[in-house]
Write an enzyme that holds these catalytic residues in place. Structure first.
Site, PDB file in Angstrom:
ATOM      1  N   ASP A 175      45.144 -11.473  37.077  1.00 45.47           N
ATOM      2  CA  ASP A 175      45.178 -12.940  37.004  1.00 45.47           C
ATOM      3  C   ASP A 175      44.084 -13.439  37.934  1.00 45.47           C
ATOM      4  O   ASP A 175      44.193 -13.346  39.147  1.00 45.47           O
ATOM      5  CB  ASP A 175      46.564 -13.437  37.451  1.00 45.47           C
ATOM      6  CG  ASP A 175      46.644 -14.961  37.517  1.00 45.47           C
ATOM      7  OD1 ASP A 175      45.630 -15.638  37.219  1.00 45.47           O
ATOM      8  OD2 ASP A 175      47.727 -15.478  37.879  1.00 45.47           O
TER       9      ASP A 175
ATOM     10  N   TRP B 252      52.366 -16.912  42.395  1.00 46.06           N
ATOM     11  CA  TRP B 252      51.952 -16.662  41.004  1.00 46.06           C
ATOM     12  C   TRP B 252      52.278 -15.243  40.590  1.00 46.06           C
ATOM     13  O   TRP B 252      52.705 -14.998  39.455  1.00 46.06           O
ATOM     14  CB  TRP B 252      50.469 -16.971  40.813  1.00 46.06           C
ATOM     15  CG  TRP B 252      50.171 -18.423  41.051  1.00 46.06           C
ATOM     16  CD1 TRP B 252      49.404 -18.948  42.046  1.00 46.06           C
ATOM     17  CD2 TRP B 252      50.673 -19.550  40.310  1.00 46.06           C
ATOM     18  NE1 TRP B 252      49.394 -20.313  41.969  1.00 46.06           N
ATOM     19  CE2 TRP B 252      50.152 -20.708  40.919  1.00 46.06           C
ATOM     20  CE3 TRP B 252      51.506 -19.678  39.195  1.00 46.06           C
ATOM     21  CZ2 TRP B 252      50.450 -21.993  40.446  1.00 46.06           C
ATOM     22  CZ3 TRP B 252      51.805 -20.960  38.721  1.00 46.06           C
ATOM     23  CH2 TRP B 252      51.271 -22.093  39.347  1.00 46.06           C
TER      24      TRP B 252
ATOM     25  N   LYS C 142      40.489 -24.297  37.476  1.00 47.29           N
ATOM     26  CA  LYS C 142      40.053 -24.090  38.861  1.00 47.29           C
ATOM     27  C   LYS C 142      38.555 -23.790  38.938  1.00 47.29           C
ATOM     28  O   LYS C 142      37.827 -24.507  39.595  1.00 47.29           O
ATOM     29  CB  LYS C 142      40.884 -23.000  39.516  1.00 47.29           C
ATOM     30  CG  LYS C 142      42.270 -23.539  39.877  1.00 47.29           C
ATOM     31  CD  LYS C 142      43.398 -22.562  39.762  1.00 47.29           C
ATOM     32  CE  LYS C 142      44.734 -23.271  39.915  1.00 47.29           C
ATOM     33  NZ  LYS C 142      45.845 -22.490  39.386  1.00 47.29           N
TER      34      LYS C 142
HETATM   35  C1  LIG Z   1      47.060 -22.129  39.006  1.00 42.44           C
HETATM   36  C2  LIG Z   1      47.405 -20.704  38.832  1.00 42.44           C
HETATM   37  C3  LIG Z   1      48.237 -20.248  37.802  1.00 42.44           C
HETATM   38  C4  LIG Z   1      48.927 -21.191  36.852  1.00 42.44           C
HETATM   39  O1  LIG Z   1      48.048 -21.662  35.924  1.00 42.44           O
HETATM   40  P1  LIG Z   1      48.536 -22.612  34.719  1.00 42.44           P
HETATM   41  O2  LIG Z   1      47.290 -22.674  33.894  1.00 42.44           O
HETATM   42  O3  LIG Z   1      48.948 -23.919  35.304  1.00 42.44           O
HETATM   43  O4  LIG Z   1      49.650 -21.948  34.019  1.00 42.44           O
HETATM   44  C5  LIG Z   1      48.462 -18.894  37.689  1.00 42.44           C
HETATM   45  N1  LIG Z   1      47.907 -18.017  38.526  1.00 42.44           N
HETATM   46  C6  LIG Z   1      47.111 -18.406  39.540  1.00 42.44           C
HETATM   47  C7  LIG Z   1      46.513 -17.393  40.450  1.00 42.44           C
HETATM   48  C8  LIG Z   1      46.835 -19.758  39.718  1.00 42.44           C
HETATM   49  O5  LIG Z   1      46.049 -20.158  40.728  1.00 42.44           O
END
Ligand SMILES: *Cc1c(COP(=O)(O)O)cnc(C)c1O
Length: 360
Positions: free
Chosen positions: A172, A103, A196
């Site tokens: 993030d 990511w 998540k």
């Molecule tokens: C799942 C995830 C993403 C991607 O998220 P989307 O909402 O599918 O774009 C980005 N960063 C991390 C750390 C993730 O776990």
């Protein structure tokens, strides 16, 4: 009664049963309106109350004051990768990034498309099995920001200490937001796809400090400018309304447990249980990441052979444990144990792991 499994999916992932029951209960007639939340106007008093509650609960749980804007946007965390340099990188400026896996790498790519990227740290050479030491990070004093990924969902690593920098820190937090106590005021921006730890897919939480917001560049399309969403409390256009409603219910669920302190206590016990199952059986299970970088949210482990991993996943699925297959890019097994996964689920899985080892 519906049959529910122990759901270890990485995302979208399990939601609190209590929240799903409220959703079920309110689905056809939301509090006497005769409509579902999916069917009411995002300009209605009912939705306004939901949106305001989601915003204020976010601030309350994270210990933030009104200098932080709470936005709910579409496009997932992946859209934020592009919006961050688009809004905050001025001509000639550099975005600094720490690369800790898939990511982070994707966020870095979006910066490189739009401007100058500076790699402040990386664990790539060791296959992302650790989080770089904070003291080793190299952050230019004139960088527009430093971007980090607090929990690496695919590699199974997580920050347990934080960089002290003079530039705005952007994180993030998609896979560990609101999973532990933190001084959230050290961040200028936090964002997370909801699927998540917060709710369903389709809504992305973005928390931005006002002084960073004020540095947004002019000239971007209206919908891609953070100031549009901040000035209208995410209601410039139709927001992901049903997602925001569920996020609000999840945040109430977190608050009712005692907030992030209580959630952290359970999450600590959950990960301990699973890493113990790995470490006490390390003649069979192997944790690929360095111990001091282990994720409390995504517990990755390998078995002696790929055939045994296949057998493990198949037997676990049959026994009611879902989503244990590791990401296709790394293989092996992964138990994602976000806030909504119970301690009981982790204890049952640890027991299953023990028994599987004995039998094999
Ligand atoms: C799942 C995830 C993403 C991607 O998220 P989307 O909402 O599918 O774009 C980005 N960063 C991390 C750390 C993730 O776990």
């Amino acid at each position: 009664m519906a049959k529910r499994i122990y759901n270890f999916n990485a995302g979208p992932s399990t939601l609190p049963l209590d929240v799903l029951k409220i959703v079920q209960d309110e689905l056809l007639d939301y509090r006497g309106t005769g409509m579902s939340v999916m069917e009411i106007s995002h300009r209605s008093a009912q939705f306004d109350e939901i949106n305001e509650a989601a915003i204020s609960l976010t601030r309350e749980l994270m210990g933030l004051d009104e200098s932080y804007h709470v936005l709910f946007m579409g496009g997932g965390a992946s859209t934020q990768f592009g919006l961050i340099p688009m809004n905050f990188l001025r001509d000639g400026q550099t975005g600094a990034y720490v690369d800790t896996g898939t990511w982070s790498s994707k966020a870095i790519k979006e910066c490189e498309i739009q401007g100058k990227m500076h790699l402040a740290g990386s664990s790539k050479k060791d296959n992302y099995t650790f989080i770089p030491k904070m003291a080793d990070l190299d952050v230019p004093a004139d960088a527009a920001y430093l971007h980090i990924t607090s929990n690496n969902t695919i590699k199974g690593t997580q920050y347990h200490s934080w960089p002290k920098v003079s530039v705005p820190l952007i994180v993030d937090m998609s896979s560990d937001i609101m999973s532990r106590q933190l001084d959230h005021t050290m961040f200028s921006m936090m964002y997370a796809g909801a699927q998540k730890n917060l709710g369903p897919s389709g809504a992305t939480m973005v928390v931005i400090k006002d002084d960073l917001l004020q540095t947004c560049k002019d000239g971007n399309p209206t919908m891609l400018d953070y100031r549009t969403h901040a000035s209208k409390k995410s209601l410039y256009n139709t927001p992901p309304a049903f997602g925001i409603y569920i996020i609000k219910l999840v945040l109430e669920w977190v608050k009712n447990q005692g907030g992030l302190a209580a959630v952290e206590k359970v999450n600590r016990a959950k990960q301990e249980r699973l890493y113990q199952a790995i470490d006490l059986n390390n003649d069979f299970y192997r944790g690929p990441v360095q111990k001091d970088s282990r994720s409390w949210m995504n517990v990755c482990f390998r078995l002696p052979t790929e055939d045994l991993e296949k057998k493990f996943i198949a037997e676990a699925t049959a026994a009611g444990f879902g989503g244990l297959k590791g990401h296709r890019s790394v293989g092996g097994c992964r138990a994602s144990i976000y806030n909504a996964m119970t301690l009981e689920g982790c204890e049952k899985l640890a027991e299953f792991m023990q028994n599987f080892k004995k039998a094999n």
